[in-house]
Design a protein around this motif. Structure first.
Motif, PDB file in Angstrom:
ATOM      1  N   ALA A 172       0.777  -1.239   0.000  1.00 29.69           N
ATOM      2  CA  ALA A 172       0.000   0.000   0.000  1.00 29.69           C
ATOM      3  C   ALA A 172       0.811   1.293   0.000  1.00 29.69           C
ATOM      4  CB  ALA A 172      -0.956   0.004   1.195  1.00 29.69           C
ATOM      5  N   PRO A 173       2.012   1.360   0.593  1.00 29.83           N
ATOM      6  CA  PRO A 173       2.609   2.681   0.866  1.00 29.83           C
ATOM      7  C   PRO A 173       2.732   3.619  -0.323  1.00 29.83           C
ATOM      8  CG  PRO A 173       3.800   0.995   2.069  1.00 29.83           C
ATOM      9  CD  PRO A 173       2.826   0.281   1.187  1.00 29.83           C
ATOM     10  N   LEU A 174       3.138   3.129  -1.478  1.00 28.31           N
ATOM     11  CA  LEU A 174       3.429   4.026  -2.595  1.00 28.31           C
ATOM     12  C   LEU A 174       2.274   4.193  -3.571  1.00 28.31           C
ATOM     13  CD1 LEU A 174       7.116   3.043  -3.482  1.00 28.31           C
ATOM     14  CD2 LEU A 174       6.315   5.018  -2.191  1.00 28.31           C
ATOM     15  N   THR A 175       1.175   3.518  -3.345  1.00 27.05           N
ATOM     16  CA  THR A 175       0.103   3.535  -4.345  1.00 27.05           C
ATOM     17  C   THR A 175      -0.569   4.898  -4.470  1.00 27.05           C
ATOM     18  OG1 THR A 175      -1.405   2.712  -2.678  1.00 27.05           O
ATOM     19  CG2 THR A 175      -0.403   1.085  -4.116  1.00 27.05           C
ATOM     20  N   ALA A 179       8.409   0.513  -0.486  1.00 24.17           N
ATOM     21  CA  ALA A 179       7.193  -0.005  -1.115  1.00 24.17           C
ATOM     22  C   ALA A 179       6.563  -1.144  -0.321  1.00 24.17           C
ATOM     23  CB  ALA A 179       7.501  -0.487  -2.528  1.00 24.17           C
ATOM     24  N   ALA A 180       7.333  -1.813   0.532  1.00 23.88           N
ATOM     25  CA  ALA A 180       6.819  -2.921   1.340  1.00 23.88           C
ATOM     26  C   ALA A 180       6.251  -2.364   2.636  1.00 23.88           C
ATOM     27  CB  ALA A 180       7.930  -3.929   1.638  1.00 23.88           C
ATOM     28  N   GLY A 181       4.949  -2.551   2.854  1.00 24.60           N
ATOM     29  CA  GLY A 181       4.297  -1.946   4.000  1.00 24.60           C
ATOM     30  C   GLY A 181       3.848  -2.955   5.028  1.00 24.60           C
ATOM     31  N   GLU A 182       3.533  -2.443   6.213  1.00 29.36           N
ATOM     32  CA  GLU A 182       3.007  -3.303   7.273  1.00 29.36           C
ATOM     33  C   GLU A 182       1.950  -2.597   8.106  1.00 29.36           C
ATOM     34  OE1 GLU A 182       6.351  -4.620   9.609  1.00 29.36           O
ATOM     35  OE2 GLU A 182       7.334  -2.681   9.483  1.00 29.36           O
ATOM     36  N   LYS A 183       1.328  -1.591   7.524  1.00 28.93           N
ATOM     37  CA  LYS A 183       0.177  -0.994   8.196  1.00 28.93           C
ATOM     38  C   LYS A 183      -1.000  -1.968   8.162  1.00 28.93           C
ATOM     39  CE  LYS A 183      -0.117   4.039   8.472  1.00 28.93           C
ATOM     40  NZ  LYS A 183      -0.849   5.228   7.980  1.00 28.93           N
ATOM     41  N   THR A 184      -1.753  -1.947   9.239  1.00 31.35           N
ATOM     42  CA  THR A 184      -2.943  -2.779   9.315  1.00 31.35           C
ATOM     43  C   THR A 184      -3.980  -2.322   8.299  1.00 31.35           C
ATOM     44  OG1 THR A 184      -2.574  -3.151  11.670  1.00 31.35           O
ATOM     45  CG2 THR A 184      -4.807  -3.533  10.840  1.00 31.35           C
ATOM     46  N   LEU A 185      -4.573  -3.270   7.602  1.00 30.37           N
ATOM     47  CA  LEU A 185      -5.667  -2.955   6.694  1.00 30.37           C
ATOM     48  C   LEU A 185      -6.966  -3.022   7.486  1.00 30.37           C
ATOM     49  CD1 LEU A 185      -4.681  -4.910   3.476  1.00 30.37           C
ATOM     50  CD2 LEU A 185      -4.017  -2.626   4.234  1.00 30.37           C
TER      51      LEU A 185
END
Length: 535
Positions: free
Chosen positions: A300-303, A390-396
């Motif tokens: 998600a981070p860079l989208t 680009a690799a994220g770890e925020k909760t969806l």
């Protein structure tokens, strides 16, 4: 590209005991056992745990990027994409002109059936596990029923008529079931989950930091509320009776919170909702998908960053201008969109800035909900031009309490009523958005005005947050049959005044003539070859 059926035939009825639940990196100690046939599985508690581990891993993977979890969110009036570049798979949804050979369409379809097959494995086999309490078995099977319902809800609101798969073997000639039949299955699964999933989990990995990680009773009830709202609207149009059912289920969640049965509460400030600080301790979150990029990351981070922004960006999405213009000013808007953006010149600009002569391909509001700090584990700073990973770890975030408040108020209004509780909870949402107790909504409102106010508040609460959730802005518009109006508006694409002397409009053109086939995505070409009923 693998199709759903190819994938299922190759991998099931097997379960991977070595898969890890990405929400908690210590869910199970990895114990690779290879592929285990279902008739030999569920011989002990470790097998039961491993089946849930596999299910949650499939769920996390299925939601990890927009080409997997879906691009039909772009039909909503809150979000758009890039007019060229490699964004055709997204742009077709934004233009209401999706082709059956859309390169991401088969992935969207495939991921839902991966979850369904993993859920079916547990539903059909876990009951025979020896030396495990009935309560534990029910909780596992209840969670599987929930995720099967979740996946079929996604399918029916994206494609309409779909095959129903309840076994571990695939019928390549499975007929399409009507929307009515699919919703019947969804409600049946949710009612089982409602009974069998506990109100609160107390032990890891199902709970952590005082919040539920796994599916809980409250999350199921909230989901039922929204499913009833969708059944009340298009295409089933069941109306008032189902809006009352929706209000009833939402009220059960609200009562459970107020009576301390459920451990949920609104965060004090909207800026906390999507912040890194509360990423793994968000008490407002009824259900989320948790990531750890050392094991499974999300993309998600860079989208949401535009391609010409200094932090790097894919330019997959951006805000629509009319929606941004109508969005009430205040802390919620400030936390939803970048206050300023940094371009290659290193300077902070308003989003509507362009060079003279104009040179920017996309000039649009930029969402700030999925971004993460340039340094792992830090809060994002929009004034920092450092490149973002680009690799994220925020909760969806799938369901939040503020959404349940909006659903209760909307369903109450659409069932022809106004009551004190509906006004109270809707004001809780708006007061936080305004940053002060404005108590904007009054009991003197008409039921229609209450319903539309709650619909709008929900849209602002979740604007642009497409990565997770059962209730995107697009799905709200779908159930209210409002795609057509938005289609006509996007065809017109008028200039909008965004600042003194400055007008902007959307970069992506929309053309053609409306028909109701545009309400749904076409079946993926690759899968239609395998199942002729999809043609």
């Amino acid at each position: 590209m693998k199709t759903t059926y190819k994938y299922i035939k190759k991998t099931l009825p097997f379960v991977w005991a070595s898969l890890c639940l990405v929400s908690c990196n210590d869910f199970l100690t990895e114990d690779p056992k290879g592929q285990l046939p279902s008739e030999e599985f569920f011989s002990n508690k470790e097998d039961l745990d491993a089946s849930l581990t596999a299910l949650y891993s499939v769920i996390a993977s299925s939601q990890a990027s927009n080409n997997l979890c879906g691009t039909n969110f772009l039909a909503g009036d809150d979000i758009s994409t890039h007019p060229s570049s490699n964004k055709q798979p997204l742009r077709e949804h934004d233009q209401f002109d999706v082709k059956d050979n859309n390169s991401w369409l088969s992935s969207m379809w495939e991921q839902r059936f991966k979850v369904i097959k993993a859920a079916n494995f547990i539903i059909n086999n876990a009951g025979r596990t020896p030396d495990v309490s009935e309560e534990e078995i029910k909780a596992a099977i209840g969670q599987a029923h929930y995720w099967r319902a979740y996946s079929y809800f996604y399918l029916v609101t994206t494609w309409g008529k779909v095959p129903i798969m309840l076994e571990e073997e695939i019928n390549y000639n499975a007929p399409l079931q009507t929307e009515e039949e699919v919703y019947k299955l969804i409600l049946s699964d949710l009612k089982i989950a409602e009974t069998d999933c506990p109100a609160n989990y107390t032990k890891e990995p199902y709970a952590r930091n005082g919040i539920n990680i796994a599916v809980s009773e409250g999350a199921v009830k909230a989901t039922m509320a929204y499913v009833y709202m969708c059944m009340a609207g298009w295409p089933l149009n069941k109306g008032t009776e189902y809006y009352k059912l929706a209000a009833g289920k939402a009220k059960e969640v609200i009562d459970g919170v107020e009576n301390h049965i459920y451990n949920y509460a609104l965060l004090d400030e909207y800026s906390q909702v999507y912040s890194w600080e509360y990423n793994n301790k968000n008490k407002e979150l009824l259900l989320g998908i948790y990531y750890n990029r050392d094991q499974t990351n999300q993309a998600a981070p860079l989208t949401d960053f535009l391609q010409d922004m200094a932090q790097g960006g894919w330019g997959d999405t951006n805000g629509e201008i009319k929606f941004w213009k109508a969005f009430p000013e205040g802390p919620r808007k400030d936390a939803t969109y970048f206050p300023k953006i940094i371009l290659s010149d290193g300077e902070l600009h308003d989003w509507w800035y362009d060079t003279d002569p104009p040179s920017r391909e996309v000039v649009a509001p930029v969402f700030m909900k999925t971004v993460e700090g340039a340094v792992r584990g830090t809060e994002f700073d929009y004034t920092n031009p450092a490149l973002v990973n680009a690799a994220g770890e925020k909760t969806l975030q799938l369901i939040r309490l503020s959404q349940v408040y909006c659903w209760y108020a909307e369903a109450t209004g659409r069932s022809g009523e106004v009551n004190t509780k509906a006004i109270e909870v809707l004001n809780k949402v708006r007061n936080r958005a305004d940053g002060q107790e404005t108590n904007f909504y009054k009991e003197t409102m008409t039921p229609e005005a209450l319903a539309e106010a709650a619909y709008d508040e929900h849209g602002w609460e979740i604007a642009g947050y497409y990565w997770g959730g059962i209730a995107s802005r697009a799905r709200d518009m779908f159930r209210m049959y409002r795609y057509k109006d938005h289609f006509e508006y996007r065809k017109e694409n008028p200039l909008i005044k965004v600042a003194e002397g400055i007008e902007r409009n959307e970069a992506v053109p929309v053309t053609g003539t409306w028909d109701d086939s545009k309400m749904y995505a076409p079946y993926p070409y690759e899968d239609a070859i395998l199942n002729p009923n999809l043609k």
